[in-house]
Enzyme design. Sequence first.
Site, PDB file in Angstrom:
ATOM      1  N   ASP A 189      46.892  40.170  39.936  1.00  0.00           N
ATOM      2  CA  ASP A 189      45.819  39.186  40.667  1.00  0.00           C
ATOM      3  C   ASP A 189      46.763  38.174  41.152  1.00  0.00           C
ATOM      4  OD1 ASP A 189      45.859  38.306  38.112  1.00  0.00           O
ATOM      5  OD2 ASP A 189      43.573  37.766  38.271  1.00  0.00           O
TER       6      ASP A 189
ATOM      7  N   ASP B  54      47.108  37.476  35.747  1.00  0.00           N
ATOM      8  CA  ASP B  54      46.553  37.446  34.383  1.00  0.00           C
ATOM      9  C   ASP B  54      46.085  38.869  34.223  1.00  0.00           C
ATOM     10  OD1 ASP B  54      44.202  36.873  35.693  1.00  0.00           O
ATOM     11  OD2 ASP B  54      43.630  35.593  34.201  1.00  0.00           O
TER      12      ASP B  54
ATOM     13  N   ASP C  73      46.792  34.881  39.923  1.00  0.00           N
ATOM     14  CA  ASP C  73      47.417  34.185  38.977  1.00  0.00           C
ATOM     15  C   ASP C  73      48.048  35.076  38.068  1.00  0.00           C
ATOM     16  OD1 ASP C  73      45.024  35.091  38.016  1.00  0.00           O
ATOM     17  OD2 ASP C  73      44.919  33.378  36.507  1.00  0.00           O
TER      18      ASP C  73
ATOM     19  N   SER D   8      41.808  32.048  39.960  1.00  0.00           N
ATOM     20  CA  SER D   8      42.252  33.566  39.605  1.00  0.00           C
ATOM     21  C   SER D   8      42.015  34.361  41.215  1.00  0.00           C
ATOM     22  CB  SER D   8      41.370  34.119  38.501  1.00  0.00           C
ATOM     23  OG  SER D   8      41.698  35.361  38.311  1.00  0.00           O
TER      24      SER D   8
END
Length: 542
Positions: free
Chosen positions: A293, A297, A295, A147
């Site tokens: 961000d 999500d 990734d 992440s």
Amino acid sequence: MTDELRAAAEAWLSEDPDPDTRAELRQLLDAGDTVELADRFAGTLEFGTAGLRGAVGAGPNRMNRVVVIRAAAGLAAYLKANGLTDGPVLIGYDARHKSDVFAQDTAAVIRGAGLDAVLLDRHTPTPVIAFGIRHLKAVAGVVVTASHNPPQDNGYKVYLGDGSQIVPPADIEIAAAIAAVGPLESVPRGDDWQTTGDELLNAYLDRIAELVPAEAPRELNVAYTPLHGVGRILAEDAAARAGFAVPSVVAAQADPDPDFPTVNFPNPEEPGAIDLALELAREIGADIAVANDPDADRCAVAVPGPEGWRMLRGDELGALLGEFLLSNRPDGVAACSIVSSSLLGKIAAAYDVRYVETLTGFKWIGRVPELVFGYEEALGYCVDPAAVKDKDGVSTLVRVLEMAARAKAEGRTLLDLLDDLANKYGLHATDQLSFRVEDLSLIQTAMANLRATPPTTLGTHSVVQVDDLAEGSEALPPTDGLRYSLSEGARVVVRPSGTEPKLKCYLEVVIPVQNGDVTTARGSAAEDLAGIKQALSTALGL
């Protein structure tokens, strides 16, 4: 260097299939770097509700192919032991160092265990996997991602067939299955997994496009950054399919780069992380700036105001989306975490929508029955839970564009909408206070002291009620934390971080707005929060 430590390192070398980490470990052994080796072999990365996360490198206390192969074997054993074998395991990955390799290792182990595996044929945002699990009727999903962690990290996130992240006791049972895995050479592996790409991505994008009504305004000038992550292509396609102009993208951050060269920390919440997006927004005269961000999500939003551009707090965007989505009076439940603002509960009540609070994390928010909207203050939003039972920065981006375009068509901005909320419900202002420590025992001591001698006042507020969250309740499972209900509707939650060596304090005050004067209310809120912060710092002694 002890004989035991050297033997552990040599044993690791003998089964590590990765030439990079073998060379790294051999170099440490040859250099006699006892301190570094001791850390790498001090234990194993703990598998929990967040799966695995740690720095990439050799040794059981790092992220590497040995650790990933064992994790995949443990997951496969868990699925088989629980009869979860009537569908594939969907596997995705981001663009961090080794992500593609770890994903292929996972597919190989899943196939070797006799289960079906479907591997994404390209790096892709995490919410695509959360969507794809139910779309493909998968029994589980794995995303190789860290992440918004620093560049040296990678991770391993696990979902089950309901499309939600794992929670106890599944994490404990999977960890036990991982621990029971024998030598790496005993783990069977196959190479006949399936792949997916355009079909799944198109289904995901088509679903997002359906969220925006045909009659909705769409005129909006947008600056966007994926922060060197994997969100750009899908964010551009999602905006275009929903009828918006493709956002202008920060060129220096447009393409995936696992080293994140333009930011100190690839988290849009961190100071400076979206500076290039704000610079672009000013250059093009944008109405709004949006960031994902790495990734994709999470979704961050910045807007221009009288004093220049500023990023909305996670709770501010959560409240805006809550008012926007719940005003249609959907039949279902709104939810946010206990450390998020209490404002969503008041918005839900205004529209006769049921509301619940959950523990921190989308592993809890995403599994709320009949969820219609959920968010957490750390920039995570679930705007289409019927499709994605997790935070989704891409679908959130599209709903934010719709909300901003509607406001623009009326000659207004998101800041005006925030003022509307303050006038309607009172100004709900939130802030955080964090203490990073080297010695984790300091956090334990601070929590013990608070329990033994709870404060009776915080700032100008009296403490009306103290809830020890470790005791659990009918509504919440037990977790280490303390919640203080204060006079005048203020609230404080203190909890150790689940991912960092930090003690985190979440503050909220509620200030009535007199005669529409939101500016004065904001000034009062800032003073109020500062007083609570000072009192907390004293009480904690950190």
